[in-house]
Design a protein around this motif. Structure first.
Motif, PDB file in Angstrom:
ATOM      1  N   HIS A  70      27.826 -34.418  -9.373  1.00 44.43           N
ATOM      2  CA  HIS A  70      26.192 -34.408  -8.818  1.00 44.43           C
ATOM      3  C   HIS A  70      25.675 -33.141  -8.773  1.00 44.43           C
ATOM      4  N   THR A  73      24.826 -31.846 -12.482  1.00 49.91           N
ATOM      5  CA  THR A  73      23.808 -32.633 -13.432  1.00 49.91           C
ATOM      6  C   THR A  73      22.648 -31.948 -12.935  1.00 49.91           C
ATOM      7  N   SER A  92      21.397 -39.097 -14.262  1.00 50.70           N
ATOM      8  CA  SER A  92      21.834 -38.699 -12.945  1.00 50.70           C
ATOM      9  C   SER A  92      20.808 -38.005 -12.028  1.00 50.70           C
ATOM     10  N   ASP A 330      25.776 -45.146 -11.396  1.00 50.17           N
ATOM     11  CA  ASP A 330      25.109 -44.050 -11.167  1.00 50.17           C
ATOM     12  C   ASP A 330      24.678 -44.029  -9.651  1.00 50.17           C
ATOM     13  N   ASP A 331      23.904 -45.059  -9.430  1.00 49.78           N
ATOM     14  CA  ASP A 331      23.482 -45.091  -7.958  1.00 49.78           C
ATOM     15  C   ASP A 331      24.347 -44.867  -6.977  1.00 49.78           C
ATOM     16  N   LYS A 333      27.468 -43.683  -7.105  1.00 54.62           N
ATOM     17  CA  LYS A 333      28.104 -42.239  -7.147  1.00 54.62           C
ATOM     18  C   LYS A 333      26.941 -41.147  -6.553  1.00 54.62           C
ATOM     19  N   ARG A 334      25.855 -41.507  -6.831  1.00 57.58           N
ATOM     20  CA  ARG A 334      24.853 -40.481  -6.577  1.00 57.58           C
ATOM     21  C   ARG A 334      24.803 -40.545  -4.845  1.00 57.58           C
ATOM     22  N   ASP A 338      25.627 -37.819  -2.423  1.00 57.70           N
ATOM     23  CA  ASP A 338      24.589 -37.315  -1.364  1.00 57.70           C
ATOM     24  C   ASP A 338      25.005 -37.365   0.104  1.00 57.70           C
TER      25      ASP A 338
END
Lengths: 376, 182
Positions: A70, A73, A92, A330-331, A333-334, A338
């Motif tokens: 994260h 990117t 990302s 992606d969502d 993982k992000r 976060d």
């Protein structure tokens, strides 16, 4: 010295000294599947501790990888090189974090940006921060060739063409021919007719090898009056590299588990390893599926061409920038990265110390409980 | 793994059973323990069939499990193993079933027992590669997979085992006898 044949004769002779074995029954394998599972109670303490420790390490490793991924990117920079209107996104980074845009650049040819589509500058390959180029051509000269070669970019675009009355069908047909000429294919078509039965507009979505995407966009523009053109490139190099690394690590884990399997002595131990192997296999299948999806998306660019007669209007077919599981992954993982990042930032090192301490106490407790049971 | 793949694996296990059993017996020198070791090994292979390589590539893994279960049994039960060396007279394997001359059968059984003794006197780390190479027919690379060592180590162990067997008078006597018969 003994020859190979002599040795073989010695061993075969020795083997013939063994009493005949009891014949094996095929049925026992299928019986074993049910009877063994009915005997399962719970893994023995030693193996449970090993597997627990492995699970904890795996979670920590994945968390670290996600956080690193994260973080890294955010350091990417891309330069979009649209035909008339373009944008370059980082999948990302989300929609609001496009690093470089060529919107309103007004350059009709890709050469204005030095390279068509998107030029990713992966800093994991080039540790020296590469500044965003004020001149795309200059940036191209300094960009590492390896980064360009290994870049994984999902290319999408749409072109709206105006043609003479009665020429829609012919234009659609020529777009289709162009796509097949470039080694691509038609992914979908939509046409609308006028009151007299003739076609007044048509939209054809084509997929062509990524290397031919820009040339095709230019060629399509020559079929009529270009009303608008949009292209986008989503850099998924980091995502792809990350998947590769995870798949490699899981393959190594898989092999190690197979080695452990050959040394496991009891059915509960075997079943514990089997459970872990199944998990690893499942994760591998999932990640390899994602990698295949990404590979397909980057191998072919998608272009939606809308052909209109004078005065006709039609909404172009939507071009999904990053469809399917890729977005969800992606969502997730992000979001996970976060959350971890926020927790660590908010509580400093205390939470990390506490987490490590908790895991240590847990492992110690399991070990002492196991030892105590053996002593009793 | 589909049903046909399961059927193939069962057929392969059944086909390899006697060879695997004799390999285990050469390590353990105890028929009951050898049967148990092979049964456990095959059960393990069966349970993990989804994770093991398909086709012939499964053989090294299968024999790796057989070898490991055999060695594990060997280490757990050394005293009992020492008691079983000679074969029961009426239970000699292939030779006894052929309706051959009883004298020939007895000679074959005697030679087999002698060779089993010579092979059994090799240390375990040399005996196992020899069994896998000359009884199972695995390549040096496959043996390396089966015993979890490098191919160079396997080559060295096979060479060492061959030198020791070549120096064993029982093996030389058997060679001379076989040469005389031939």
């Amino acid at each position: 010295m003994l020859t190979e044949d002599d040795l073989r004769a010695v061993v075969e002779s020795a083997a013939s000294a063994a009493p005949r074995p009891t014949a094996i029954d095929d049925q026992q394998f299928t019986d074993a599947r049910t009877s063994a599972s009915s005997r399962i109670r719970r893994p023995r303490g030693r193996m449970a501790v090993v597997l627990l420790a492995a699970a904890v390490l795996a979670v920590l490793a994945v968390s670290t990888a996600l956080m690193r991924d994260h973080g890294s990117t955010a350091k990417f920079a891309t330069v979009g090189a649209p035909v008339t209107e373009g944008r370059a996104d980082q999948s990302s980074l989300g929609s609001g974090a496009s690093a470089g845009t060529g919107a309103s650049a007004g350059a009709a040819a890709p050469s204005a940006a030095g390279a068509p589509g998107v030029l990713p500058l992966d800093r994991s390959m080039n540790p020296t921060p590469a500044p965003l180029p004020s001149s795309a051509g200059a940036a191209n000269a300094t960009a590492p060739a390896a980064a360009v070669d290994s870049a994984k970019v999902v290319k999408n675009g749409s072109v709206e063409l105006g043609v003479n009355k009665g020429s829609v069908a012919e234009a659609v047909s020529r777009v289709t021919s162009m796509a097949t000429g470039f080694g691509g294919y038609v992914a979908g078509t939509r046409t609308t007719g006028g009151s007299d039965g003739s076609q007044v507009s048509g939209t054809v979505t084509i997929r062509v090898p990524a290397a031919s995407f820009e040339q095709l966009t230019i060629d399509v523009g020559k079929l009529g009056d270009v009303r608008s053109t949009t292209t986008s490139g989503i850099d998924v190099t980091a995502q792809y590299t990350d998947l590769d690394a995870k798949i490699g690590a899981l393959h190594a884990t898989h092999d190690q588990l197979l080695t452990i399997l050959t040394k496991a002595d009891t059915i509960p131990d075997i079943l514990s390893v089997q459970d872990r192997l199944n998990q690893v296999q499942s994760e591998l299948d999932s990640l390899e599926g994602q990698r295949r999806l990404l590979a397909d998306q980057t191998a072919y660019g998608t272009l939606a061409v809308t052909v209109l007669e004078p005065g006709a209007t039609v909404a172009p077919l939507a071009v999904d920038d990053n469809p399917g599981l890729g977005n969800a992954w992606d969502d997730a993982k992000r979001g996970f990265g976060d959350a971890i990042e926020e927790i660590v930032r908010a509580s400093g090192t205390a939470v990390v110390v506490l987490a490590v301490g908790f895991i240590g106490v847990l492992v110690l407790w399991l070990l002492t409980r196991n030892v105590r049971r053996r002593l009793v | 793994m589909g049903e046909s793949a399961d059927d193939d694996l069962v057929a392969r296990l059944v086909g390899e059973h006697e060879r695997a059993y004799r390999a285990a017996w050469l390590i353990l020198r105890d028929s009951h323990q050898a049967e148990e070791a092979v049964q456990e090994a095959f059960l393990r292979v069966w349970r993990f069939r989804g994770s093991l390589p398909a086709g012939d590539a499964i053989r090294p893994w299968m024999y790796r499990v057989v070898v490991n279960t055999s060695i594990s049994a060997l280490r757990h039960d050394r005293p009992r193993r020492a008691s079983e060396v000679a074969m029961p007279a009426g239970d000699i394997g292939p030779a006894a079933a052929g309706g051959q001359d009883p004298g020939t059968v007895a000679e074959d059984a005697d030679r087999a027992s002698t060779m089993a003794g010579a092979l059994g006197d090799l240390p375990e780390h040399l005996r196992v590669p020899v069994i896998l190479r000359y009884w199972i027919g695995l390549s040096e690379k496959e043996i390396a997979t089966a015993i979890g060592r490098r191919p160079g180590t396997v080559k060295s162990r096979l060479h060492d085992a061959r030198s020791r067997l070549a120096a064993d008078p029982r093996v030389n006597a058997a060679r001379l006898a076989a040469g005389g018969e031939g």
